[in-house]
Design a protein around this motif. Sequence first.
Motif, PDB file in Angstrom:
ATOM      1  N   VAL A  43       0.827  -1.215   0.000  1.00 42.82           N
ATOM      2  CA  VAL A  43       0.000   0.000   0.000  1.00 42.82           C
ATOM      3  C   VAL A  43       0.861   1.266   0.000  1.00 42.82           C
ATOM      4  O   VAL A  43       0.584   2.216  -0.717  1.00 42.82           O
ATOM      5  CB  VAL A  43      -0.973   0.018   1.203  1.00 42.82           C
ATOM      6  CG1 VAL A  43      -1.752   1.309   1.264  1.00 42.82           C
ATOM      7  CG2 VAL A  43      -1.920  -1.178   1.138  1.00 42.82           C
ATOM      8  N   PHE A  44       1.931   1.252   0.793  1.00 38.23           N
ATOM      9  CA  PHE A  44       2.750   2.456   0.954  1.00 38.23           C
ATOM     10  C   PHE A  44       4.020   2.440   0.098  1.00 38.23           C
ATOM     11  O   PHE A  44       4.849   3.342   0.194  1.00 38.23           O
ATOM     12  CB  PHE A  44       3.091   2.656   2.435  1.00 38.23           C
ATOM     13  CG  PHE A  44       1.878   2.985   3.253  1.00 38.23           C
ATOM     14  CD1 PHE A  44       1.412   4.293   3.343  1.00 38.23           C
ATOM     15  CD2 PHE A  44       1.161   1.993   3.900  1.00 38.23           C
ATOM     16  CE1 PHE A  44       0.283   4.601   4.073  1.00 38.23           C
ATOM     17  CE2 PHE A  44       0.022   2.292   4.631  1.00 38.23           C
ATOM     18  CZ  PHE A  44      -0.415   3.601   4.719  1.00 38.23           C
ATOM     19  N   ASN A  45       4.162   1.411  -0.743  1.00 34.73           N
ATOM     20  CA  ASN A  45       5.248   1.318  -1.724  1.00 34.73           C
ATOM     21  C   ASN A  45       6.649   1.427  -1.117  1.00 34.73           C
ATOM     22  O   ASN A  45       7.547   2.027  -1.703  1.00 34.73           O
ATOM     23  CB  ASN A  45       5.073   2.371  -2.831  1.00 34.73           C
ATOM     24  CG  ASN A  45       3.755   2.220  -3.540  1.00 34.73           C
ATOM     25  OD1 ASN A  45       3.341   1.115  -3.875  1.00 34.73           O
ATOM     26  ND2 ASN A  45       3.067   3.325  -3.743  1.00 34.73           N
ATOM     27  N   LYS A  46       6.837   0.845   0.054  1.00 33.28           N
ATOM     28  CA  LYS A  46       8.150   0.828   0.695  1.00 33.28           C
ATOM     29  C   LYS A  46       8.901  -0.419   0.230  1.00 33.28           C
ATOM     30  O   LYS A  46       8.289  -1.446  -0.075  1.00 33.28           O
ATOM     31  CB  LYS A  46       8.022   0.793   2.228  1.00 33.28           C
ATOM     32  CG  LYS A  46       7.234   1.944   2.816  1.00 33.28           C
ATOM     33  CD  LYS A  46       7.923   3.264   2.580  1.00 33.28           C
ATOM     34  CE  LYS A  46       7.124   4.400   3.192  1.00 33.28           C
ATOM     35  NZ  LYS A  46       7.655   5.702   2.846  1.00 33.28           N
ATOM     36  N   ASN A  47      10.231  -0.323   0.203  1.00 32.78           N
ATOM     37  CA  ASN A  47      10.991  -1.538  -0.071  1.00 32.78           C
ATOM     38  C   ASN A  47      11.058  -2.346   1.224  1.00 32.78           C
ATOM     39  O   ASN A  47      10.671  -1.860   2.290  1.00 32.78           O
ATOM     40  CB  ASN A  47      12.382  -1.226  -0.659  1.00 32.78           C
ATOM     41  CG  ASN A  47      13.281  -0.477   0.297  1.00 32.78           C
ATOM     42  OD1 ASN A  47      13.364  -0.802   1.480  1.00 32.78           O
ATOM     43  ND2 ASN A  47      13.975   0.534  -0.213  1.00 32.78           N
ATOM     44  N   LEU A  48      11.534  -3.559   1.143  1.00 34.95           N
ATOM     45  CA  LEU A  48      11.501  -4.464   2.291  1.00 34.95           C
ATOM     46  C   LEU A  48      12.308  -3.919   3.481  1.00 34.95           C
ATOM     47  O   LEU A  48      11.869  -4.020   4.626  1.00 34.95           O
ATOM     48  CB  LEU A  48      12.003  -5.851   1.882  1.00 34.95           C
ATOM     49  CG  LEU A  48      11.758  -6.973   2.875  1.00 34.95           C
ATOM     50  CD1 LEU A  48      10.272  -7.098   3.205  1.00 34.95           C
ATOM     51  CD2 LEU A  48      12.288  -8.292   2.335  1.00 34.95           C
ATOM     52  N   ILE A  49      13.446  -3.321   3.216  1.00 40.58           N
ATOM     53  CA  ILE A  49      14.282  -2.791   4.309  1.00 40.58           C
ATOM     54  C   ILE A  49      13.574  -1.636   5.018  1.00 40.58           C
ATOM     55  O   ILE A  49      13.532  -1.586   6.251  1.00 40.58           O
ATOM     56  CB  ILE A  49      15.665  -2.357   3.765  1.00 40.58           C
ATOM     57  CG1 ILE A  49      16.436  -3.591   3.310  1.00 40.58           C
ATOM     58  CG2 ILE A  49      16.451  -1.581   4.818  1.00 40.58           C
ATOM     59  CD1 ILE A  49      17.695  -3.298   2.532  1.00 40.58           C
ATOM     60  N   GLU A  50      13.001  -0.705   4.241  1.00 36.68           N
ATOM     61  CA  GLU A  50      12.246   0.406   4.840  1.00 36.68           C
ATOM     62  C   GLU A  50      11.056  -0.121   5.633  1.00 36.68           C
ATOM     63  O   GLU A  50      10.773   0.356   6.736  1.00 36.68           O
ATOM     64  CB  GLU A  50      11.707   1.346   3.753  1.00 36.68           C
ATOM     65  CG  GLU A  50      12.724   2.219   3.078  1.00 36.68           C
ATOM     66  CD  GLU A  50      12.080   3.058   1.982  1.00 36.68           C
ATOM     67  OE1 GLU A  50      12.155   4.293   2.069  1.00 36.68           O
ATOM     68  OE2 GLU A  50      11.493   2.469   1.052  1.00 36.68           O
ATOM     69  N   ALA A  51      10.351  -1.091   5.054  1.00 34.05           N
ATOM     70  CA  ALA A  51       9.165  -1.650   5.706  1.00 34.05           C
ATOM     71  C   ALA A  51       9.529  -2.299   7.045  1.00 34.05           C
ATOM     72  O   ALA A  51       8.818  -2.117   8.040  1.00 34.05           O
ATOM     73  CB  ALA A  51       8.493  -2.665   4.783  1.00 34.05           C
ATOM     74  N   GLU A  52      10.620  -3.027   7.078  1.00 36.99           N
ATOM     75  CA  GLU A  52      11.038  -3.669   8.329  1.00 36.99           C
ATOM     76  C   GLU A  52      11.412  -2.632   9.382  1.00 36.99           C
ATOM     77  O   GLU A  52      11.093  -2.794  10.562  1.00 36.99           O
ATOM     78  CB  GLU A  52      12.205  -4.626   8.069  1.00 36.99           C
ATOM     79  CG  GLU A  52      11.757  -5.889   7.362  1.00 36.99           C
ATOM     80  CD  GLU A  52      12.911  -6.824   7.003  1.00 36.99           C
ATOM     81  OE1 GLU A  52      14.096  -6.421   7.129  1.00 36.99           O
ATOM     82  OE2 GLU A  52      12.615  -7.954   6.595  1.00 36.99           O
ATOM     83  N   LYS A  53      12.083  -1.563   8.979  1.00 38.39           N
ATOM     84  CA  LYS A  53      12.464  -0.513   9.924  1.00 38.39           C
ATOM     85  C   LYS A  53      11.225   0.165  10.515  1.00 38.39           C
ATOM     86  O   LYS A  53      11.127   0.370  11.726  1.00 38.39           O
ATOM     87  CB  LYS A  53      13.355   0.529   9.247  1.00 38.39           C
ATOM     88  CG  LYS A  53      13.820   1.610  10.217  1.00 38.39           C
ATOM     89  CD  LYS A  53      14.511   2.745   9.500  1.00 38.39           C
ATOM     90  CE  LYS A  53      14.943   3.839  10.448  1.00 38.39           C
ATOM     91  NZ  LYS A  53      13.918   4.307  11.373  1.00 38.39           N
ATOM     92  N   ILE A  54      10.256   0.493   9.661  1.00 37.61           N
ATOM     93  CA  ILE A  54       9.026   1.132  10.141  1.00 37.61           C
ATOM     94  C   ILE A  54       8.255   0.186  11.049  1.00 37.61           C
ATOM     95  O   ILE A  54       7.757   0.571  12.111  1.00 37.61           O
ATOM     96  CB  ILE A  54       8.156   1.604   8.954  1.00 37.61           C
ATOM     97  CG1 ILE A  54       8.882   2.704   8.172  1.00 37.61           C
ATOM     98  CG2 ILE A  54       6.787   2.111   9.441  1.00 37.61           C
ATOM     99  CD1 ILE A  54       8.270   3.017   6.814  1.00 37.61           C
ATOM    100  N   MET A  55       8.183  -1.100  10.655  1.00 37.26           N
ATOM    101  CA  MET A  55       7.485  -2.088  11.477  1.00 37.26           C
ATOM    102  C   MET A  55       8.129  -2.200  12.854  1.00 37.26           C
ATOM    103  O   MET A  55       7.435  -2.278  13.862  1.00 37.26           O
ATOM    104  CB  MET A  55       7.489  -3.447  10.765  1.00 37.26           C
ATOM    105  CG  MET A  55       6.821  -4.577  11.531  1.00 37.26           C
ATOM    106  SD  MET A  55       7.884  -5.428  12.743  1.00 37.26           S
ATOM    107  CE  MET A  55       9.178  -6.070  11.720  1.00 37.26           C
ATOM    108  N   LEU A  56       9.458  -2.162  12.924  1.00 42.83           N
ATOM    109  CA  LEU A  56      10.143  -2.237  14.217  1.00 42.83           C
ATOM    110  C   LEU A  56       9.875  -0.988  15.056  1.00 42.83           C
ATOM    111  O   LEU A  56       9.724  -1.082  16.277  1.00 42.83           O
ATOM    112  CB  LEU A  56      11.647  -2.455  14.024  1.00 42.83           C
ATOM    113  CG  LEU A  56      12.032  -3.875  13.595  1.00 42.83           C
ATOM    114  CD1 LEU A  56      13.515  -3.951  13.271  1.00 42.83           C
ATOM    115  CD2 LEU A  56      11.661  -4.891  14.669  1.00 42.83           C
TER     116      LEU A  56
END
Length: 99
Positions: A43-56
């Motif tokens: 939905v937010f078009n983040k790459n996997l590394i960005e997504a993991e950082k935001i999730m953490l």
Amino acid sequence: METNIATKQKDKVKIKKPKNYKVVMYNDDYTTMEFVINILVSVFNKNLIEAEKIMLDVHQKGNGIAGIYSYDIAMTKVANAMSLAKEQGFPFKLTVEEV
């Protein structure tokens, strides 16, 4: 003797930049980390590394910023994410806040 003098009036139009809004994700005890990463990527078009950082950030700090957008785009992304969360049975919470 008549003189016709034409005057030009220039109207200055000021164009304001649209306001920016941040989409904030909140932690809960039920929504899985995998689901949050999936939402950030799809939905937010983040790459996997960005997504993991935001999730953490969401997991450890209680919330995280999914992105900053114009109002309409932010609201559309929140609606899409909330719809997917509802389909999966997650109480995932997002808000839109002016930057």
